[in-house]
Design a protein around this motif. Structure first.
Motif, short mmCIF file in Angstrom:
data_model
loop_
_atom_site.label_atom_id
_atom_site.label_comp_id
_atom_site.label_asym_id
_atom_site.label_seq_id
_atom_site.Cartn_x
_atom_site.Cartn_y
_atom_site.Cartn_z
N ARG A 25 66.90 14.65 144.59
CA ARG A 25 67.94 14.80 145.61
C ARG A 25 67.44 14.30 146.96
O ARG A 25 68.17 13.60 147.67
N ALA A 26 66.22 14.67 147.30
CA ALA A 26 65.67 14.24 148.59
C ALA A 26 65.51 12.74 148.66
O ALA A 26 65.87 12.10 149.66
N ALA A 27 64.97 12.15 147.60
CA ALA A 27 64.76 10.69 147.59
C ALA A 27 66.09 9.95 147.64
O ALA A 27 66.22 8.94 148.34
N THR A 28 67.08 10.45 146.92
CA THR A 28 68.41 9.81 146.94
C THR A 28 68.98 9.84 148.34
O THR A 28 69.51 8.83 148.84
N ALA A 29 68.91 10.99 149.00
CA ALA A 29 69.45 11.12 150.36
C ALA A 29 68.74 10.19 151.33
O ALA A 29 69.37 9.52 152.15
N LEU A 30 67.41 10.12 151.24
CA LEU A 30 66.65 9.31 152.19
C LEU A 30 66.76 7.81 151.89
O LEU A 30 66.92 6.99 152.80
N GLY A 35 66.88 3.49 153.57
CA GLY A 35 66.40 2.38 152.77
C GLY A 35 65.10 2.75 152.08
O GLY A 35 64.50 3.79 152.36
N TYR A 36 64.67 1.90 151.19
CA TYR A 36 63.47 2.18 150.39
C TYR A 36 62.19 1.96 151.18
O TYR A 36 61.32 2.83 151.24
N LEU A 110 76.84 3.82 146.00
CA LEU A 110 77.09 2.47 146.48
C LEU A 110 76.33 2.19 147.77
O LEU A 110 75.83 1.08 147.97
N ARG A 111 76.23 3.19 148.64
CA ARG A 111 75.45 2.99 149.87
C ARG A 111 73.99 2.73 149.54
O ARG A 111 73.34 1.86 150.12
N LEU A 112 73.47 3.50 148.59
CA LEU A 112 72.09 3.31 148.14
C LEU A 112 71.92 1.91 147.57
O LEU A 112 70.96 1.19 147.91
N VAL A 126 62.00 -3.67 144.12
CA VAL A 126 63.38 -3.37 144.50
C VAL A 126 64.32 -4.40 143.88
O VAL A 126 65.39 -4.05 143.37
N ARG A 127 63.93 -5.66 143.89
CA ARG A 127 64.78 -6.72 143.32
C ARG A 127 65.05 -6.46 141.85
O ARG A 127 66.19 -6.55 141.38
#
Length: 211
Positions: A25-30, A35-36, A110-112, A126-127
């Motif tokens: 949850r934390a990683a998804t939010a951040l 961004g990564y 979608l934002r992620l 990431v690619r």
């Protein structure tokens, strides 16, 4: 194993599962806001209320955590698209409209994805992750549309579905960006009508070229 040791193991597994969910949850939010590249393990740990070692223990690396985040988000969204779309819709427009509503209702995914897409040229990890999700999204859309093309000869059906699926994804990308940039003024139903009209037009033009 004694009942006491079994109970301890069950408790340990439950705490581990809870910790993993908190980290996801934390990683998804951040990841979906910063961004990564700009999100460090320490920031994720602080947000999740765990120590950094717990993240490495559960996911192996930051890259492993990214894969887990994307898989969890994609599973949630694509499962919801596949089931109701396949069951309740009969035409390409209906299926595309149903998929779009599900995507717009889950802006975090979608934002992620869009943030990661902007980073992908500078990071091979990431690619690869972005391309895997994009390929899966295209497959979902193509499968939904392809099953409605009974009037298209079988020899051409796969190519037509793939072409329309690619166009549909481009249009859905634009739909989401429009909703994010102008969410108060954007009329979802009106925009969906435009998207599905363009898809129908493209489908008619393609099928008319088939011998």
């Amino acid at each position: 194993m004694t009942p006491i040791s079994a109970g301890k193991n069950d408790g340990r597994r439950a705490r581990g599962a809870a910790s993993r969910e908190a980290i996801l949850r934390a990683a998804t939010a951040l990841f979906s806001t910063r961004g990564y590249a700009a999100t460090g393990i320490s920031a994720i740990a602080a947000e999740a209320g765990v120590n950094s070692g717990s993240i490495y223990h559960a996911f192996g690396s930051k890259e492993g955590l990214l894969q887990a985040v994307l898989s969890a988000c994609a599973d949630s969204v694509f499962d919801r698209i596949e089931n109701p779309v396949a069951a309740d819709s009969a035409t390409p427009s209906d299926r595309l409209r149903a998929a779009a509503r599900i995507l717009v209702d889950d802006p975090v995914f979608l934002r992620l994805f869009l943030l990661l897409a902007l980073e992908k040229d500078g990071d091979s990890i990431v690619r690869a992750a972005v391309e895997e999700v994009r390929s899966r999204a295209r497959s979902v859309v193509v499968a939904a549309i392809g099953s409605t093309l009974e009037d298209v000869p079988m020899a051409y059906r796969s190519a037509v579905a793939d072409t329309i699926g690619r166009l549909a994804l481009v249009l859905l990308d634009g739909l989401f960006v429009s909703q994010q940039l102008d969410s108060e003024a954007a009329d979802l139903e009106q925009t969906l009508t435009l998207v599905t009209t363009l898809t129908d037009l493209a489908l008619r033009n393609i099928t008319e070229l088939i011998p």
